[in-house]
Design a protein around this motif. Structure first.
Motif: not given
Ligand code: ADE
Length: 235
Positions: A226-227, A213-215, A173-175, A220-221
């Motif tokens: 996972r906030p 930041e990149r994500t 859930e993160r780039l 943003p989806d």
């Protein structure tokens, strides 16, 4: 792990299976891949596997007797989980790849984009249908190869450092964060100081902040699942 591939283009897979990660996994006995030409299951004199659609329209449809004979023969011999690659399938993501990698044996059926006779589905020949994304490929071969490559790198021992695979799953859930290597400066662009500091905790904080930041900027989806978490601060 064992992977069966059913295709009308068996030679499509020649070089990917001989090179790099897949080549090494096969040579090392960690992965076994068998490619079968669907035409060998055709009873037609011309080894035909498709025909014109009932009701008319463009394109050809893969014939159900060929599909049934091929899938039944291969599924029986390997007790594989059978997957149809099609743009109509569930969109593949990393969590799904991880669950497939835990199976002992997969059967990948490469459909053609005009489609397969619907009765192949009605007969329950496929345990699931998988799509690579919301775009159309001319056939399932590129999708089967992508699935094969992404599953294979999760087989223990295939990727050199298990750490890189583990880190990825942690970072789901993160780039990815940005990466740098030599030289320290190129065309006036320096490597960020923190990466040269040797301070592992600061480096980790910096990486998590950049990944967040990149994500946020590009996907943003992904953050909905996972906030933002404490370590993804302002560093
Ligand atoms: N076959 C054709 N297009 C495809 C896609 N997007 N994913 C999987 N298989 C396909």
């Amino acid at each position: 792990m064992r992977i069966e591939i059913l295709t009308i283009f068996p030679r499509y897979f020649d070089s990917p299976l001989a090179e790099s990660l897949l080549g090494k996994a096969i040579a090392g006995g960690l992965l076994e891949v068998r490619i079968t030409d669907l035409r060998t299951f055709s009873t037609d004199r011309h080894r035909k596997v498709d025909d014109e659609p009932y009701g008319g329209g463009p394109g050809m449809v893969m014939m159900v007797p060929v599909i049934a004979a091929a899938v039944e023969a291969r599924r029986e011999s390997s007790r594989a989980w059978s997957i149809l690659l099609t743009p109509d399938g569930t969109r593949l993501d990393q969590a799904h790849v991880e669950s497939l990698a835990r199976r002992e044996s997969l059967l990948l059926f490469c459909g053609r984009y005009e489609g397969i006779d619907e009765r192949a589905r009605q007969l329950g020949l496929f345990d699931e249908e998988v799509s690579l994304g919301d775009f159309v490929l001319p056939g399932g071969e590129a999708a089967a190869l992508a699935l094969l490559e992404t599953v294979s790198r999760l087989i223990p021992g295939v990727v050199g450092t298990a750490e890189s695979v583990e880190r990825e799953s942690f970072a789901r859930e993160r780039l990815d964060h940005p990466h740098y290597t030599r030289p320290r400066e190129f065309q006036g662009l320096p490597v960020p100081d923190v990466l040269l500091s040797g301070d592992h905790a600061s480096i980790e904080r910096w990486r998590r902040a950049r990944a967040y930041e990149r994500t946020l900027a590009r996907r943003p989806d992904l953050l909905a699942a996972r906030p933002r978490e404490p370590g993804e601060g302002e560093d």
